[in-house]
Design a protein around this motif. Structure first.
Motif, PDB file in Angstrom:
ATOM      1  N   ALA A  10       0.822  -1.208   0.000  1.00 37.49           N
ATOM      2  CA  ALA A  10       0.000   0.000   0.000  1.00 37.49           C
ATOM      3  C   ALA A  10       0.857   1.259   0.000  1.00 37.49           C
ATOM      4  CB  ALA A  10      -0.928  -0.005   1.209  1.00 37.49           C
ATOM      5  N   VAL A  11       2.019   1.195   0.597  1.00 38.64           N
ATOM      6  CA  VAL A  11       2.927   2.334   0.620  1.00 38.64           C
ATOM      7  C   VAL A  11       3.715   2.408  -0.676  1.00 38.64           C
ATOM      8  CG1 VAL A  11       4.993   3.255   1.725  1.00 38.64           C
ATOM      9  CG2 VAL A  11       3.121   2.403   3.122  1.00 38.64           C
ATOM     10  N   SER A  72       3.728  11.515   9.815  1.00 36.27           N
ATOM     11  CA  SER A  72       4.367  11.542   8.495  1.00 36.27           C
ATOM     12  C   SER A  72       3.349  11.288   7.385  1.00 36.27           C
ATOM     13  CB  SER A  72       5.506  10.527   8.432  1.00 36.27           C
ATOM     14  OG  SER A  72       4.994   9.220   8.562  1.00 36.27           O
ATOM     15  N   VAL A  73       2.356  10.466   7.636  1.00 38.16           N
ATOM     16  CA  VAL A  73       1.320  10.206   6.639  1.00 38.16           C
ATOM     17  C   VAL A  73       0.400  11.409   6.526  1.00 38.16           C
ATOM     18  CG1 VAL A  73      -0.641   8.736   6.059  1.00 38.16           C
ATOM     19  CG2 VAL A  73       1.425   7.732   7.031  1.00 38.16           C
ATOM     20  N   PHE A  74       0.049  12.011   7.638  1.00 32.87           N
ATOM     21  CA  PHE A  74      -0.860  13.160   7.642  1.00 32.87           C
ATOM     22  C   PHE A  74      -0.253  14.359   6.926  1.00 32.87           C
ATOM     23  CE2 PHE A  74      -2.719  16.961   9.594  1.00 32.87           C
ATOM     24  CZ  PHE A  74      -4.047  16.730   9.299  1.00 32.87           C
ATOM     25  N   CYS A  75       1.048  14.574   7.076  1.00 33.80           N
ATOM     26  CA  CYS A  75       1.722  15.723   6.462  1.00 33.80           C
ATOM     27  C   CYS A  75       2.187  15.461   5.035  1.00 33.80           C
ATOM     28  CB  CYS A  75       2.918  16.137   7.323  1.00 33.80           C
ATOM     29  SG  CYS A  75       2.441  16.723   8.949  1.00 33.80           S
ATOM     30  N   ARG A  79      -1.152  12.029   0.672  1.00 35.56           N
ATOM     31  CA  ARG A  79      -2.449  11.837   1.331  1.00 35.56           C
ATOM     32  C   ARG A  79      -3.579  12.424   0.495  1.00 35.56           C
ATOM     33  NH1 ARG A  79      -5.402  14.946   4.996  1.00 35.56           N
ATOM     34  NH2 ARG A  79      -3.796  16.525   4.894  1.00 35.56           N
ATOM     35  N   THR A  80      -3.338  13.548  -0.165  1.00 32.43           N
ATOM     36  CA  THR A  80      -4.382  14.202  -0.950  1.00 32.43           C
ATOM     37  C   THR A  80      -4.310  13.864  -2.436  1.00 32.43           C
ATOM     38  OG1 THR A  80      -2.967  16.151  -1.174  1.00 32.43           O
ATOM     39  CG2 THR A  80      -4.526  16.133   0.669  1.00 32.43           C
ATOM     40  N   LEU A  81      -3.384  13.006  -2.823  1.00 32.73           N
ATOM     41  CA  LEU A  81      -3.230  12.610  -4.218  1.00 32.73           C
ATOM     42  C   LEU A  81      -4.401  11.730  -4.622  1.00 32.73           C
ATOM     43  CD1 LEU A  81      -1.159  12.862  -6.554  1.00 32.73           C
ATOM     44  CD2 LEU A  81      -0.259  10.678  -5.804  1.00 32.73           C
TER      45      LEU A  81
END
Length: 88
Positions: A10-11, A72-75, A79-81
């Motif tokens: 997933a990453v 780190s995921v939130f920033c 995340r918005t892609l």
């Protein structure tokens, strides 16, 4: 909780989709190097903390550090892609 292999895919999937084919090997090698290095540093730090403080403190610090990994995921701009960027 997801299996580590599923979580790894997933990453990695968005990154490989955004990476040009000529750089895929370098991107995978870099992330593998960073991941392995982080595991080594974390193991040494927790061992030293458990040795010089106590095991309870080492577990609490590890739990708090693990709980903060979401930052780190939130920033991250990923995340918005909504779709894979097109390589020019």
């Amino acid at each position: 909780m997801a299996h580590p292999k599923i979580r790894s895919q997933a990453v990695t999937a968005p990154l490989t989709g955004a990476t040009p084919d000529a750089l895929l090997g370098r991107m995978n090698a870099t992330f593998r190097f960073l991941r392995t290095g982080a595991l080594t540093v974390g193991a040494v730090a927790s061992g030293l903390l458990g040795q010089f403080a106590d095991v309870h403190t080492a577990l609490v610090v590890g739990a708090v550090a693990n709980g903060l990994t979401w930052i780190s995921v939130f920033c991250s701009p990923l995340r918005t892609l909504r779709r894979s960027p097109v390589a020019d």
